[in-house]
Write a protein that holds these residues in place. Structure first.
Motif, PDB file in Angstrom:
ATOM      1  N   VAL A 161     123.374   4.219-104.793  1.00 17.90           N
ATOM      2  CA  VAL A 161     124.249   4.147-106.233  1.00 17.90           C
ATOM      3  C   VAL A 161     123.667   5.193-107.093  1.00 17.90           C
ATOM      4  N   VAL A 162     122.199   4.974-107.393  1.00 17.98           N
ATOM      5  CA  VAL A 162     121.566   5.587-108.615  1.00 17.98           C
ATOM      6  C   VAL A 162     121.063   7.053-108.175  1.00 17.98           C
ATOM      7  N   ARG A 163     121.470   7.224-106.830  1.00 17.77           N
ATOM      8  CA  ARG A 163     121.202   8.814-106.158  1.00 17.77           C
ATOM      9  C   ARG A 163     119.575   8.808-106.049  1.00 17.77           C
ATOM     10  N   TRP A 164     118.972   7.983-105.736  1.00 18.25           N
ATOM     11  CA  TRP A 164     117.579   7.813-105.441  1.00 18.25           C
ATOM     12  C   TRP A 164     117.288   7.334-104.027  1.00 18.25           C
ATOM     13  N   PRO A 165     117.972   7.720-102.949  1.00 24.77           N
ATOM     14  CA  PRO A 165     118.319   6.936-101.702  1.00 24.77           C
ATOM     15  C   PRO A 165     116.576   6.611-100.980  1.00 24.77           C
ATOM     16  N   LEU A 166     116.502   5.680-100.492  1.00 27.83           N
ATOM     17  CA  LEU A 166     115.152   5.068-100.072  1.00 27.83           C
ATOM     18  C   LEU A 166     114.645   6.032 -99.096  1.00 27.83           C
ATOM     19  N   VAL A 167     115.298   6.659 -98.098  1.00 25.21           N
ATOM     20  CA  VAL A 167     114.944   7.407 -97.322  1.00 25.21           C
ATOM     21  C   VAL A 167     114.227   8.758 -97.803  1.00 25.21           C
ATOM     22  N   GLY A 168     114.625   8.894 -99.112  1.00 20.85           N
ATOM     23  CA  GLY A 168     114.047  10.342 -99.629  1.00 20.85           C
ATOM     24  C   GLY A 168     112.512  10.185 -99.870  1.00 20.85           C
ATOM     25  N   PHE A 169     112.133   9.194 -99.925  1.00 25.92           N
ATOM     26  CA  PHE A 169     110.623   8.780-100.236  1.00 25.92           C
ATOM     27  C   PHE A 169     109.824   8.972 -98.936  1.00 25.92           C
ATOM     28  N   ILE A 170     110.221   9.099 -97.784  1.00 30.96           N
ATOM     29  CA  ILE A 170     109.800   9.399 -96.632  1.00 30.96           C
ATOM     30  C   ILE A 170     109.540  10.891 -96.684  1.00 30.96           C
ATOM     31  N   ILE A 171     110.340  11.786 -97.166  1.00 29.57           N
ATOM     32  CA  ILE A 171     110.202  13.131 -97.438  1.00 29.57           C
ATOM     33  C   ILE A 171     109.177  13.358 -98.327  1.00 29.57           C
ATOM     34  N   GLY A 172     109.032  12.503 -99.289  1.00 24.04           N
ATOM     35  CA  GLY A 172     108.101  12.610-100.434  1.00 24.04           C
ATOM     36  C   GLY A 172     106.735  12.573-100.002  1.00 24.04           C
ATOM     37  N   SER A 173     106.606  11.633 -98.977  1.00 26.96           N
ATOM     38  CA  SER A 173     105.263  11.375 -98.400  1.00 26.96           C
ATOM     39  C   SER A 173     104.621  12.516 -97.284  1.00 26.96           C
ATOM     40  N   VAL A 174     105.712  13.230 -97.173  1.00 28.70           N
ATOM     41  CA  VAL A 174     105.273  14.426 -96.330  1.00 28.70           C
ATOM     42  C   VAL A 174     104.937  15.607 -97.015  1.00 28.70           C
ATOM     43  N   THR A 175     105.607  15.883 -98.081  1.00 28.25           N
ATOM     44  CA  THR A 175     105.626  17.096 -98.870  1.00 28.25           C
ATOM     45  C   THR A 175     104.348  16.888 -99.913  1.00 28.25           C
ATOM     46  N   GLY A 176     104.078  15.563-100.195  1.00 29.04           N
ATOM     47  CA  GLY A 176     102.827  15.555-101.041  1.00 29.04           C
ATOM     48  C   GLY A 176     103.421  15.063-102.650  1.00 29.04           C
ATOM     49  N   ASP A 177     104.626  15.424-102.814  1.00 29.63           N
ATOM     50  CA  ASP A 177     105.190  14.852-103.929  1.00 29.63           C
ATOM     51  C   ASP A 177     106.311  14.045-103.822  1.00 29.63           C
ATOM     52  N   PRO A 178     106.163  12.523-104.402  1.00 28.73           N
ATOM     53  CA  PRO A 178     107.174  11.738-104.136  1.00 28.73           C
ATOM     54  C   PRO A 178     108.738  11.903-104.461  1.00 28.73           C
ATOM     55  N   THR A 179     108.786  12.863-105.661  1.00 27.81           N
ATOM     56  CA  THR A 179     110.210  13.004-106.110  1.00 27.81           C
ATOM     57  C   THR A 179     110.705  14.593-106.185  1.00 27.81           C
ATOM     58  N   ALA A 180     109.948  15.526-105.530  1.00 26.98           N
ATOM     59  CA  ALA A 180     110.471  16.809-105.554  1.00 26.98           C
ATOM     60  C   ALA A 180     111.771  17.219-104.728  1.00 26.98           C
ATOM     61  N   TRP A 181     111.823  16.139-103.740  1.00 28.15           N
ATOM     62  CA  TRP A 181     113.061  16.201-102.776  1.00 28.15           C
ATOM     63  C   TRP A 181     114.461  16.011-103.585  1.00 28.15           C
ATOM     64  N   HIS A 182     114.291  15.276-104.504  1.00 28.99           N
ATOM     65  CA  HIS A 182     115.257  14.804-105.581  1.00 28.99           C
ATOM     66  C   HIS A 182     116.150  16.202-105.943  1.00 28.99           C
ATOM     67  N   ARG A 183     115.569  17.193-106.252  1.00 31.93           N
ATOM     68  CA  ARG A 183     116.021  18.349-107.034  1.00 31.93           C
ATOM     69  C   ARG A 183     116.916  19.125-105.864  1.00 31.93           C
ATOM     70  N   ASP A 184     116.864  18.794-104.929  1.00 30.66           N
ATOM     71  CA  ASP A 184     117.834  19.469-103.911  1.00 30.66           C
ATOM     72  C   ASP A 184     118.981  18.658-103.362  1.00 30.66           C
ATOM     73  N   ARG A 185     120.323  18.885-103.674  1.00 31.27           N
ATOM     74  CA  ARG A 185     121.474  18.069-103.550  1.00 31.27           C
ATOM     75  C   ARG A 185     121.768  17.862-102.186  1.00 31.27           C
ATOM     76  N   GLU A 186     121.287  19.069-101.295  1.00 34.44           N
ATOM     77  CA  GLU A 186     121.605  18.775 -99.776  1.00 34.44           C
ATOM     78  C   GLU A 186     120.868  17.313 -99.303  1.00 34.44           C
ATOM     79  N   ILE A 187     119.652  17.548 -99.664  1.00 36.53           N
ATOM     80  CA  ILE A 187     118.529  16.740 -98.907  1.00 36.53           C
ATOM     81  C   ILE A 187     118.738  15.311 -99.654  1.00 36.53           C
ATOM     82  N   VAL A 188     119.304  15.178-100.890  1.00 37.60           N
ATOM     83  CA  VAL A 188     119.701  13.953-101.394  1.00 37.60           C
ATOM     84  C   VAL A 188     120.924  13.416-100.385  1.00 37.60           C
ATOM     85  N   ARG A 189     121.777  14.219-100.366  1.00 36.67           N
ATOM     86  CA  ARG A 189     123.091  13.968 -99.500  1.00 36.67           C
ATOM     87  C   ARG A 189     122.509  13.595 -98.159  1.00 36.67           C
ATOM     88  N   LEU A 190     121.749  14.217 -97.683  1.00 39.38           N
ATOM     89  CA  LEU A 190     121.215  13.833 -96.236  1.00 39.38           C
ATOM     90  C   LEU A 190     120.476  12.289 -96.162  1.00 39.38           C
TER      91      LEU A 190
END
Length: 251
Positions: free
Chosen positions: A152-181
């Motif tokens: 609901v707040v558009r910080w889906p839990l799975v997104g933080f899995i991507i953050g653990s890979v990229t080294g930045d826990p929140t950078a993924w949130h800037r990409d709408r397609e990744i947030v949607r996925l």
């Protein structure tokens, strides 16, 4: 015999060799520090790998289910609470012994033992077999609520899995397609939790232990495997590039 007329070239060669070794060591250390960043080219690939690690692969899923299945089947057959709890705990300890003998990680077996222990505390305290299932129902309800809020707040839990890979826990949130996925993937994790609560909680209130046990078996790992299969299908369709523009920690 050393050539006394070429001391500088000998020292230069040794120095060059030392520098090359040092550079190779630094490169290897850097690769070990951020292996996932180099290993994944797409978001989908990274999520698949991280989910496999989180669940312990096929073996981890099975090990988490066996003690619960043992307890449930034993209760359906014998109606003996202490015996059923003992069988579940015994199976978990056997799995732990196998892991220790193989010198492999015991994380997922310990998770299972912890779950059996909590279930036993609830059931033995009240003397009611159905209370052994209450911690699982509460866990699924809480987990579903947390995932729903994250969507609901558009910080889906799975997104933080991507953050653990990229080294930045929140950078993924800037990409709408990744947030949607990630929102879709989080829904696929959330739905099994909602189904378990919707089915098992009324059975718990009614005290139908046999039906509750059967529902727990059917809606345990089989339902989770189905959800993961749906996630794998969704992930296999996409090729979202992994953004490596964010520097690794310590860079």
């Amino acid at each position: 015999m050393n050539d006394p007329t070429r001391p500088d070239s000998a020292h230069a060669g040794a120095a060059a060799e030392t520098d090359a070794d040092q550079a190779a060591a630094e490169t290897e250390a850097a690769a070990e520090a951020v292996p996932d960043r180099a290993a994944h080219d797409t978001v989908e690939e990274a999520v698949r790998t991280q989910l496999t690690k989180a669940l312990g692969g096929a073996r981890g899923v099975v090990e988490a289910a066996i003690p619960t299945i043992g307890f449930t089947v034993s209760w359906i057959v014998t109606k003996e609470l202490r015996l059923s709890l003992g069988i579940g705990a015994g199976l978990a300890l056997v799995l732990l012994a196998v892991r220790l003998a193989q010198r492999s990680t015991v994380q997922f077996v310990l998770n299972s033992i912890f779950g059996i222990g909590i279930a036993a505390l609830f059931a033995l305290r009240s003397g009611k077999a159905e209370d052994a299932f209450l911690p699982g129902i509460l866990y699924n309800a809480g987990y579903a609520a947390a995932m729903l809020v994250s969507i609901v707040v558009r910080w889906p839990l799975v997104g933080f899995i991507i953050g653990s890979v990229t080294g930045d826990p929140t950078a993924w949130h800037r990409d709408r397609e990744i947030v949607r996925l990630c929102s879709r993937l989080t829904w696929l994790l959330l739905i099994p939790c909602l189904v378990r609560v919707a089915v098992q909680y009324p059975l718990y209130l009614a005290g139908h232990v046999a039906w509750l046990g059967a529902a727990k078996v059917v809606m345990g790992w089989p339902l989770q495997v189905a959800a993961l299969a749906a996630m794998a299908w969704l992930l296999a369709r996409g090729r979202t590039p992994m953004d490596r523009s964010t520097p690794a920690p310590g860079a």
